[in-house]
Design a protein around this motif. Structure first.
Motif, mmCIF file in Angstrom:
data_model
loop_
_atom_site.group_PDB
_atom_site.id
_atom_site.type_symbol
_atom_site.label_atom_id
_atom_site.label_comp_id
_atom_site.label_asym_id
_atom_site.label_seq_id
_atom_site.Cartn_x
_atom_site.Cartn_y
_atom_site.Cartn_z
ATOM 1 N N LEU A 53 -33.041 -4.041 -23.049
ATOM 2 C CA LEU A 53 -32.046 -4.237 -21.997
ATOM 3 C C LEU A 53 -30.685 -4.635 -22.564
ATOM 4 O O LEU A 53 -29.648 -4.211 -22.058
ATOM 5 C CB LEU A 53 -32.537 -5.272 -20.997
ATOM 6 C CG LEU A 53 -33.754 -4.849 -20.182
ATOM 7 C CD1 LEU A 53 -34.216 -5.983 -19.288
ATOM 8 C CD2 LEU A 53 -33.483 -3.596 -19.387
ATOM 9 N N TYR A 54 -30.676 -5.420 -23.610
ATOM 10 C CA TYR A 54 -29.429 -5.838 -24.252
ATOM 11 C C TYR A 54 -28.645 -4.615 -24.738
ATOM 12 O O TYR A 54 -27.453 -4.474 -24.460
ATOM 13 C CB TYR A 54 -29.765 -6.775 -25.408
ATOM 14 C CG TYR A 54 -28.600 -7.278 -26.214
ATOM 15 C CD1 TYR A 54 -27.814 -8.322 -25.748
ATOM 16 C CD2 TYR A 54 -28.294 -6.719 -27.453
ATOM 17 C CE1 TYR A 54 -26.752 -8.811 -26.501
ATOM 18 C CE2 TYR A 54 -27.232 -7.193 -28.206
ATOM 19 C CZ TYR A 54 -26.465 -8.237 -27.723
ATOM 20 O OH TYR A 54 -25.411 -8.705 -28.468
ATOM 21 N N VAL A 55 -29.312 -3.718 -25.455
ATOM 22 C CA VAL A 55 -28.630 -2.539 -25.990
ATOM 23 C C VAL A 55 -28.281 -1.564 -24.862
ATOM 24 O O VAL A 55 -27.197 -0.964 -24.872
ATOM 25 C CB VAL A 55 -29.476 -1.855 -27.092
ATOM 26 C CG1 VAL A 55 -28.807 -0.579 -27.580
ATOM 27 C CG2 VAL A 55 -29.677 -2.809 -28.259
ATOM 28 N N LEU A 56 -29.153 -1.400 -23.892
ATOM 29 C CA LEU A 56 -28.829 -0.532 -22.753
ATOM 30 C C LEU A 56 -27.571 -1.009 -22.028
ATOM 31 O O LEU A 56 -26.756 -0.199 -21.591
ATOM 32 C CB LEU A 56 -29.993 -0.473 -21.761
ATOM 33 C CG LEU A 56 -31.140 0.449 -22.114
ATOM 34 C CD1 LEU A 56 -32.301 0.223 -21.155
ATOM 35 C CD2 LEU A 56 -30.707 1.894 -22.097
ATOM 36 N N PHE A 57 -27.426 -2.310 -21.900
ATOM 37 C CA PHE A 57 -26.270 -2.877 -21.210
ATOM 38 C C PHE A 57 -24.977 -2.631 -21.996
ATOM 39 O O PHE A 57 -23.949 -2.296 -21.422
ATOM 40 C CB PHE A 57 -26.474 -4.380 -21.001
ATOM 41 C CG PHE A 57 -25.366 -5.049 -20.253
ATOM 42 C CD1 PHE A 57 -25.280 -4.945 -18.878
ATOM 43 C CD2 PHE A 57 -24.403 -5.780 -20.925
ATOM 44 C CE1 PHE A 57 -24.262 -5.561 -18.170
ATOM 45 C CE2 PHE A 57 -23.370 -6.402 -20.230
ATOM 46 C CZ PHE A 57 -23.304 -6.287 -18.852
ATOM 47 N N LEU A 58 -25.043 -2.763 -23.311
ATOM 48 C CA LEU A 58 -23.835 -2.710 -24.130
ATOM 49 C C LEU A 58 -23.447 -1.314 -24.621
ATOM 50 O O LEU A 58 -22.281 -1.083 -24.919
ATOM 51 C CB LEU A 58 -24.010 -3.611 -25.360
ATOM 52 C CG LEU A 58 -24.119 -5.100 -25.090
ATOM 53 C CD1 LEU A 58 -24.377 -5.843 -26.388
ATOM 54 C CD2 LEU A 58 -22.859 -5.618 -24.417
ATOM 55 N N ASP A 59 -24.387 -0.400 -24.723
ATOM 56 C CA ASP A 59 -24.124 0.841 -25.451
ATOM 57 C C ASP A 59 -24.494 2.087 -24.641
ATOM 58 O O ASP A 59 -25.664 2.424 -24.514
ATOM 59 C CB ASP A 59 -24.921 0.817 -26.758
ATOM 60 C CG ASP A 59 -24.545 1.915 -27.719
ATOM 61 O OD1 ASP A 59 -23.868 2.878 -27.319
ATOM 62 O OD2 ASP A 59 -24.947 1.812 -28.893
ATOM 63 N N ARG A 60 -23.509 2.767 -24.114
ATOM 64 C CA ARG A 60 -23.801 3.972 -23.329
ATOM 65 C C ARG A 60 -24.289 5.120 -24.194
ATOM 66 O O ARG A 60 -24.962 6.019 -23.711
ATOM 67 C CB ARG A 60 -22.605 4.374 -22.486
ATOM 68 C CG ARG A 60 -21.437 4.902 -23.245
ATOM 69 C CD ARG A 60 -20.339 5.261 -22.288
ATOM 70 N NE ARG A 60 -19.217 5.808 -23.017
ATOM 71 C CZ ARG A 60 -18.176 6.312 -22.446
ATOM 72 N NH1 ARG A 60 -18.089 6.343 -21.146
ATOM 73 N NH2 ARG A 60 -17.201 6.789 -23.165
ATOM 74 N N ILE A 78 -23.361 -16.223 -25.651
ATOM 75 C CA ILE A 78 -22.924 -14.907 -25.162
ATOM 76 C C ILE A 78 -24.104 -13.939 -25.101
ATOM 77 O O ILE A 78 -24.272 -13.212 -24.122
ATOM 78 C CB ILE A 78 -21.783 -14.350 -26.037
ATOM 79 C CG1 ILE A 78 -20.530 -15.202 -25.842
ATOM 80 C CG2 ILE A 78 -21.493 -12.888 -25.704
ATOM 81 C CD1 ILE A 78 -19.406 -14.908 -26.811
ATOM 82 N N THR A 79 -24.923 -13.940 -26.143
ATOM 83 C CA THR A 79 -26.110 -13.075 -26.159
ATOM 84 C C THR A 79 -27.032 -13.413 -24.995
ATOM 85 O O THR A 79 -27.524 -12.519 -24.306
ATOM 86 C CB THR A 79 -26.862 -13.211 -27.498
ATOM 87 O OG1 THR A 79 -25.981 -12.855 -28.562
ATOM 88 C CG2 THR A 79 -28.081 -12.314 -27.540
ATOM 89 N N SER A 80 -27.257 -14.699 -24.745
ATOM 90 C CA SER A 80 -28.116 -15.112 -23.629
ATOM 91 C C SER A 80 -27.534 -14.666 -22.287
ATOM 92 O O SER A 80 -28.270 -14.223 -21.399
ATOM 93 C CB SER A 80 -28.285 -16.627 -23.626
ATOM 94 O OG SER A 80 -28.918 -17.052 -24.795
ATOM 95 N N PHE A 81 -26.222 -14.768 -22.149
ATOM 96 C CA PHE A 81 -25.563 -14.322 -20.919
ATOM 97 C C PHE A 81 -25.734 -12.818 -20.720
ATOM 98 O O PHE A 81 -26.056 -12.370 -19.616
ATOM 99 C CB PHE A 81 -24.072 -14.691 -20.955
ATOM 100 C CG PHE A 81 -23.315 -14.172 -19.772
ATOM 101 C CD1 PHE A 81 -23.452 -14.773 -18.528
ATOM 102 C CD2 PHE A 81 -22.485 -13.067 -19.894
ATOM 103 C CE1 PHE A 81 -22.763 -14.287 -17.422
ATOM 104 C CE2 PHE A 81 -21.798 -12.572 -18.806
ATOM 105 C CZ PHE A 81 -21.930 -13.183 -17.562
ATOM 106 N N VAL A 82 -25.538 -12.037 -21.785
ATOM 107 C CA VAL A 82 -25.688 -10.574 -21.693
ATOM 108 C C VAL A 82 -27.126 -10.204 -21.340
ATOM 109 O O VAL A 82 -27.366 -9.323 -20.510
ATOM 110 C CB VAL A 82 -25.236 -9.876 -23.001
ATOM 111 C CG1 VAL A 82 -25.616 -8.403 -23.005
ATOM 112 C CG2 VAL A 82 -23.736 -10.036 -23.193
#
Length: 193
Positions: free
Chosen positions: A55-62, A5-9
């Motif tokens: 990028l991971y945190v930008l994608f998940l956390d507004r 899941i992390t790799s997909f995100v």
């Protein structure tokens, strides 16, 4: 499964957020952004570093996107319309050092003269001036300060280093280093070792 899941995100965030990656790479605040991300990642228990973590945190956390756009300054105009930050989280502070971690900071307004390293705040935090007549009388916050929910810090006050301010506190006077304060008006209940 978590690794997949992390790799997909991460892959999806590269696809959708590549303009953010470019701005991060060329940002003058790169060191501060990275300090924010590493602090955030330690709470997420994810093992990502560098641009992938950003990028991971930008994608998940507004909420984090709001802080990221603050760090980018005027360059954020290029990408902020693409992926919006949290509209009820406002940052107008003068200078904020790295390591900021905001725990679901809805209805939060940060308007300090300066904020030190490793600052933590929670929802409904208000930091700013007391009156419109004295807009420059804003708090100065030291390093390693942690604020509970619903904290108000207003006026020309100085919060020392390694301070914990309990939930619901209203701070209108200086707080020395290593103090734990609570209440309205806030009072020192103990000192940390």
């Amino acid at each position: 499964m978590k690794k997949i899941i992390t790799s997909f995100v991460v892959a999806l965030s590269w696809l959708l957020l590549w303009p953010h990656a470019i701005l991060y790479v060329f940002s003058s605040q790169k060191k501060e952004i990275y300090a924010d991300i590493m602090r955030d990642m330690s709470y997420r228990h994810a093992k990502l570093k560098g641009i992938c973590a950003v990028l991971y945190v930008l994608f998940l956390d507004r909420h984090y996107r709001t802080l990221f756009y603050y760090r980018l300054g005027i360059a954020s105009i290029i990408v902020s319309w693409l992926w919006r930050g949290e509209p009820s989280f406002n940052i107008t502070s003068g200078h904020i050092l790295g390591g900021v971690f905001c725990v679901h900071p809805s209805s939060t307004y940060l308007n300090a003269r300066s904020i030190g390293r490793n600052f933590t705040c929670r929802q409904n935090t208000t930091i700013g001036n007391k009156s419109d007549e004295k807009p420059n009388e804003r708090p100065i916050i030291g390093d390693n300060v942690s604020l509970g929910a619903n904290v108000i810090i207003i006026g020309n006050v100085k919060i020392g280093n390694n301070v914990i301010i309990g939930a619901g506190s209203v701070v209108v006077k200086d707080v020395p280093d290593n103090a734990v304060v609570v209440g309205n008006p806030a009072r020192i209940i103990r000192y940390q070792c």
